[in-house]
Design an enzyme around this catalytic site. Structure first.
Site, PDB file in Angstrom:
ATOM      1  N   CYS A 143      30.553  37.216  48.222  1.00  0.00           N
ATOM      2  CA  CYS A 143      29.599  38.554  48.581  1.00  0.00           C
ATOM      3  C   CYS A 143      28.529  38.704  47.671  1.00  0.00           C
ATOM      4  O   CYS A 143      28.891  39.436  46.316  1.00  0.00           O
ATOM      5  CB  CYS A 143      30.544  39.860  48.937  1.00  0.00           C
ATOM      6  SG  CYS A 143      29.236  41.383  48.893  1.00  0.00           S
ATOM      7  N   CYS A 146      27.816  42.377  46.537  1.00  0.00           N
ATOM      8  CA  CYS A 146      28.978  43.008  45.927  1.00  0.00           C
ATOM      9  C   CYS A 146      28.741  42.693  44.221  1.00  0.00           C
ATOM     10  O   CYS A 146      28.930  43.477  43.503  1.00  0.00           O
ATOM     11  CB  CYS A 146      30.338  42.654  46.355  1.00  0.00           C
ATOM     12  SG  CYS A 146      30.696  42.509  48.069  1.00  0.00           S
ATOM     13  N   ASP A 147      28.566  41.364  44.402  1.00  0.00           N
ATOM     14  CA  ASP A 147      28.766  40.940  42.846  1.00  0.00           C
ATOM     15  C   ASP A 147      27.448  40.197  42.161  1.00  0.00           C
ATOM     16  O   ASP A 147      27.562  39.907  40.950  1.00  0.00           O
ATOM     17  CB  ASP A 147      29.663  39.757  42.780  1.00  0.00           C
ATOM     18  CG  ASP A 147      31.113  40.217  43.585  1.00  0.00           C
ATOM     19  OD1 ASP A 147      31.515  41.285  43.091  1.00  0.00           O
ATOM     20  OD2 ASP A 147      31.942  39.393  44.325  1.00  0.00           O
TER      21      ASP A 147
END
Ligand code: NDP
Length: 341
Positions: A143, A146-147
């Site tokens: 993701c 997200c990261d």
């Protein structure tokens, strides 16, 4: 009416059974239980869902310092329990939505509910390499939203040839010094506009006809072993991050032949969050391949719980009056019946 329940759990008929325990499921539980509905969450094998394998969540409003994914899901669960939602840590193996009240089966129990909210989520597909799994959360991610932030100024790779891979590669250019986009064929299946953006981006290098044979690194990603499928030659690509973007699979196997779904398996709604099966609602990634964020899933859970509560009231199943537009559901029911005919 309640069936034998091998676990000794309640024999009652629940107002709402929620299947799944990610942000969508727990948010639905918070809303349903707080509305005084008898609520059961069947949490599944992976309690907490995809966020349990995420590290810091920095884009969920209200946590200005960020929060670890598992900690956030503990809070969601505690909040739902606070209002009286019951939890069972079991996996649903089968459902019977052919008659009401609905039945939800686990290996050793049967639960009965007047309404059901399906929030079983989706799972990222992985390549299946041993070192890919070992280094997840340590440079391997599924993701970018997200990261991506953790790869500021670093060289990274994305694998995949669909819209998700294009989107992730483009997003990651905000942080990474260089993004290598790896694809197993020599043409992308992504939309033309996304392909164009990728090809024209100065920070993206496209590698066609390559597969990833291995992920290198002890405690963090240090590189990838690539194999050219035309020549068979292998080479090492030194990168510090590896984003796998080869698609997601909605967790809908148990609903095949039961609920309408698209060709990939994402559940489809008929009216608001309700499916064509009246009384069965959906929330979160199981019906959403587009946004797939904790906050959008939570929003969906809220919507599904409100829809379920309002629908139950139109069925004369909820004693307390709520502020619902009952006529709307009357119309909805007619539309659904017309569609079914
Ligand atoms: P897709 O199924 O469209 O693409 C998956 C990609 O991964 C394909 O290029 C496929 O290669 C590759 N792949 C699959 N398995 C492997 C493997 N084992 N090893 C190497 N490569 C592999 O998934 P997406 O998640 O990209 O998209 C899903 C849907 O969501 C699509 O309909 C897409 O259009 C949509 N979407 C839309 C967006 C938007 O509109 N902004 C954003 C994101 C998704 P191959 O091509 O060879 O099969």
């Amino acid at each position: 009416m309640a069936e034998y329940n091998g676990t000794g759990a309640s024999q009652e008929i629940y107002d709402i059974i929620i299947i799944g325990s990610g942000p969508a499921g727990y948010t639905a539980a918070i809303y349903a239980a707080r509305a005084n509905l008898r609520t059961l969450v069947v949490q599944g094998d992976e309690i907490g869902g995809q966020l349990m394998i995420t590290s810091d969540v920095e884009n969920y409003p209200g946590f200005e310092e960020g929060i670890l994914g598992p900690d956030m899901m503990d809070k969601f669960e505690a909040q739902a329990k606070r209002f009286g939602a019951e939890m069972v840590a079991r996996n649903v193996t089968r459902v019977d939505f052919s008659a009401r009240p609905f039945k939800v089966f686990t290996d050793d129990a049967t639960y009965t509910g007047k309404a059901v909210i399906v929030a079983t989520g989706a799972s990222a597909k992985w390549l299946g390499l041993p070192n890919e799994q070992r280094l997840r959360g340590r440079g391997v991610s599924g993701c970018a939203t997200c990261d991506g932030f953790f790869f500021k100024g670093k060289e990274i790779a994305v694998i995949g040839g669909g819209d998700t891979a294009m989107e992730e590669a483009l997003f990651l250019t905000k942080y990474a010094s260089r993004v290598h986009l790896l694809h197993r064929r020599n043409s992308f299946r992504a939309s033309k506009i996304m392909q164009l953006r990728v090809r024209n981006h100065e920070k993206i290098t496209v590698h066609y006809d390559v597969t990833v044979e291995d992920v290198l690194g002890e405690n963090a990603v240090e590189g990838l072993v690539l194999r050219n499928v035309q020549t068979g030659e292998t080479e090492t690509l030194p990168v510090q991050g590896f984003f796998v973007a080869i698609g997601h699979q909605p967790n809908t196997d148990i609903f095949k032949g039961v609920l309408p779904m698209d060709t990939v398996g994402y559940l489809q709604t008929a009216q608001f969050t309700m499916t064509r099966v009246e009384g069965v609602f959906v929330a979160g990634d199981v019906a959403d391949h587009r946004y797939r964020q904790a906050v959008t899933a939570a929003g969906d859970g809220c919507r599904a719980a409100i829809d379920a509560e309002r629908w139950l009231e139109t069925q004369g199943e909820v004693s307390e009056a709520t502020t619902l537009p009952a006529e709307e559901w009357g119309v909805a029911s007619e539309i659904l019946r017309a569609k079914a005919d």
